[in-house]
Design an enzyme around this catalytic site. Structure first.
Site, PDB file in Angstrom:
ATOM      1  N   GLU A 161      -1.652  -1.573 -11.635  1.00 11.17           N
ATOM      2  CA  GLU A 161      -1.817  -0.227 -12.213  1.00 11.17           C
ATOM      3  C   GLU A 161      -3.259  -0.017 -12.690  1.00 11.17           C
ATOM      4  O   GLU A 161      -3.841   1.032 -12.481  1.00 11.17           O
ATOM      5  CB  GLU A 161      -0.825  -0.064 -13.378  1.00 11.17           C
ATOM      6  CG  GLU A 161      -0.844   1.312 -13.953  1.00 11.17           C
ATOM      7  CD  GLU A 161       0.533   1.940 -14.080  1.00 11.17           C
ATOM      8  OE1 GLU A 161       1.533   1.334 -13.690  1.00 11.17           O
ATOM      9  OE2 GLU A 161       0.571   3.067 -14.583  1.00 11.17           O
ATOM     10  N   ASP A 173       5.128  -1.904 -20.747  1.00 11.39           N
ATOM     11  CA  ASP A 173       6.198  -1.403 -19.870  1.00 11.39           C
ATOM     12  C   ASP A 173       6.600  -2.458 -18.844  1.00 11.39           C
ATOM     13  O   ASP A 173       7.783  -2.716 -18.623  1.00 11.39           O
ATOM     14  CB  ASP A 173       5.731  -0.130 -19.143  1.00 11.39           C
ATOM     15  CG  ASP A 173       5.223   0.933 -20.100  1.00 11.39           C
ATOM     16  OD1 ASP A 173       5.479   0.818 -21.315  1.00 11.39           O
ATOM     17  OD2 ASP A 173       4.554   1.871 -19.638  1.00 11.39           O
ATOM     18  N   TYR A 222      -5.111   9.558 -22.340  1.00 14.27           N
ATOM     19  CA  TYR A 222      -4.739   8.157 -22.576  1.00 14.27           C
ATOM     20  C   TYR A 222      -5.977   7.268 -22.493  1.00 14.27           C
ATOM     21  O   TYR A 222      -6.254   6.463 -23.386  1.00 14.27           O
ATOM     22  CB  TYR A 222      -3.691   7.726 -21.545  1.00 14.27           C
ATOM     23  CG  TYR A 222      -3.151   6.326 -21.750  1.00 14.27           C
ATOM     24  CD1 TYR A 222      -1.991   6.113 -22.484  1.00 14.27           C
ATOM     25  CD2 TYR A 222      -3.802   5.208 -21.214  1.00 14.27           C
ATOM     26  CE1 TYR A 222      -1.490   4.833 -22.684  1.00 14.27           C
ATOM     27  CE2 TYR A 222      -3.310   3.930 -21.409  1.00 14.27           C
ATOM     28  CZ  TYR A 222      -2.158   3.746 -22.140  1.00 14.27           C
ATOM     29  OH  TYR A 222      -1.667   2.467 -22.336  1.00 14.27           O
TER      30      TYR A 222
HETATM   31  C1  GLA Z   1       2.263   4.063 -21.743  1.00 18.04           C
HETATM   32  C2  GLA Z   1       1.554   2.796 -21.281  1.00 18.04           C
HETATM   33  C3  GLA Z   1       1.864   1.619 -22.201  1.00 18.04           C
HETATM   34  C4  GLA Z   1       1.609   2.002 -23.662  1.00 18.04           C
HETATM   35  C5  GLA Z   1       2.245   3.335 -24.013  1.00 18.04           C
HETATM   36  C6  GLA Z   1       1.869   3.819 -25.380  1.00 18.04           C
HETATM   37  O1  GLA Z   1       3.654   3.901 -21.627  1.00 18.04           O
HETATM   38  O2  GLA Z   1       1.941   2.462 -19.961  1.00 18.04           O
HETATM   39  O3  GLA Z   1       1.114   0.504 -21.817  1.00 18.04           O
HETATM   40  O4  GLA Z   1       0.249   1.994 -23.947  1.00 18.04           O
HETATM   41  O5  GLA Z   1       1.914   4.354 -23.089  1.00 18.04           O
HETATM   42  O6  GLA Z   1       2.360   2.962 -26.342  1.00 18.04           O
END
Ligand code: GLA
Length: 392
Positions: A161, A173, A222
């Site tokens: 990713e 995740d 993000y």
């Molecule tokens: C997404 C990202 C995770 C994490 C969350 C926020 O899901 O994939 O790695 O950073 O956001 O907690």
């Protein structure tokens, strides 16, 4: 649920003329608390959903990956010998990214036919993409006879990713999709990758409410949040010993050196530092059956994400406010990256059905749209699916 999907997928695979496939599944996730902490080497408390992605796979004699997905729509082929593969900006990137990283790690993959199905809503912040990466990793490793343990698989999927898809996500995740334990949340230290499975008392139900908002700004925001956190850590490392990430900073230290940071960056750091403390405290509360305290910390997490980290949105705030007005709700907060997606609610089991109806009704009255609301009980991590035929 997954078994039905797997049976159907195996039947479709055979009808399409394939050999008897191997089947794998990988779950999506919820996160009780610990948001935007994973890429700061901090703590998270996720659990796997019963929903996930399933793949049927059989090897080919050439070096093509042929992938087909009803859930993600479409068929695509990828030549493992193609020079410098580039992302296409669609679901196939998750499959191709995992293949590319496996090869970059020195493995030689066999070509394969992959048929993919999922019962996860796409783009809802329930980690449909991480579960696709993980299930692809399991499938490709199996047909190519590559041994890989759950944590190595999670790291390679995160790398796919980061390096191929181009999202700078943390490890949460993929890690929980690989390592989840049935009935438990995982308290994960994202630096050491040590984790502890914490049983979720069935008296307290996890309920997910989907805003149905899928914001396209999320990826840019993000990566920007991540840069701000890294900038804060770099500045603080100049005045504090042993700081390599915001994980290493206490609230007192942050307050003492607040004047070194631009105001926005200070608030981003305050979220991360306080969220790490809340996550550890919430894990202790969950372990001792103190749902009220766990819920209080979830509520505080939402306030911090909304005001300091600024990743909430009107629809998330609406669902959270609606939830907190209802009886039997311990805590409610936005979940995942933000700017849309879902909320997670910790609710007394007996009132969970009423809760689901009432919160959906309040949202519908305010917006005209009825949000999907569902209860979830923590499921197991990714693995092979054996059908009855396989057992014979
Ligand atoms: C997404 C990202 C995770 C994490 C969350 C926020 O899901 O994939 O790695 O950073 O956001 O907690």
């Amino acid at each position: 649920m997954t078994d039905l999907i797997a049976e159907d997928l195996a039947a479709r695979f055979l009808r399409a003329g394939g050999a008897r496939p191997l089947l794998f599944r990988a779950p999506g996730r919820v996160n009780l608390i610990g948001e935007h902490t994973d890429y700061n080497d901090g703590f998270v408390l996720p659990a796997a959903l019963g929903l996930g992605t399933v793949v049927a796979v059989a090897p080919r004699s050439d070096r093509l990956l042929r992938m087909e997905s009803a859930a993600f729509s479409g068929v695509a082929e990828f030549d493992l010998d193609a020079p410098a593969p580039r992302p296409r900006g669609d679901w196939t990137d998750y499959v191709r990214g995992v293949a590319v990283v496996l090869e970059r790690m020195g493995n030689r993959l066999t070509g394969a036919n992959l048929m993919i199905a999922s019962d996860l809503p796409m783009g809802a912040g329930l980690s449909a993409s991480a579960s696709l990466e993980v299930v692809t990793g399991l499938a490709l490793a199996a047909v190519s006879d590559i041994a890989i343990d759950a944590t190595a698989l999670a790291l390679l999927c995160q790398r796919a990713e980061n390096e191929f898809v181009g999202a700078r996500c943390g490890v949460m995740d993929q890690f929980v999709s690989c390592n989840a334990r049935q009935g438990c949340a995982l308290l994960l230290d994202c630096r050491s990758l040590d984790f502890r499975a914490i049983p979720v008392d069935p008296q307290a139900t996890l309920v997910v409410c989907d805003t149905m908002v899928r914001h396209s700004i999320a990826a840019g925001e993000y990566n920007l949040r991540r840069e701000q956190c890294e900038a804060a850590a770099a500045t603080l490392a100049g005045v504090l010993d042993g700081v390599t990430a915001l994980r290493d900073v206490t609230r007192e230290q942050l307050d003492e050196h607040a004047s070194l940071l631009p105001e926005t960056v200070f608030r981003r750091a305050r979220h991360v530092v306080s969220e790490n403390a809340r996550t550890l405290a919430a894990a202790r509360a969950l372990e001792s059956g103190d749902h009220a305290e766990c819920g209080r910390l979830m509520n505080a997490s939402h306030e911090s994400l909304r005001d300091d980290f600024e990743v909430s949105c009107a629809e998330l705030d609406l669902l959270v406010d609606a939830a907190r007005r209802l009886p039997g709700v311990y805590g409610a907060r936005m979940m995942g990256g933000g700017f849309g997606g879902c909320t997670i609610n910790l609710v007394e089991a007996e009132v969970a059905d009423n809760f689901a109806e009432s919160v959906a009704e309040t949202f519908r009255r305010a917006t005209g749209a009825t949000p999907p609301v569902f209860r979830c009980s923590p499921g197991p991590g990714a693995g092979r699916v054996l059908l009855r035929e396989d057992a014979r």
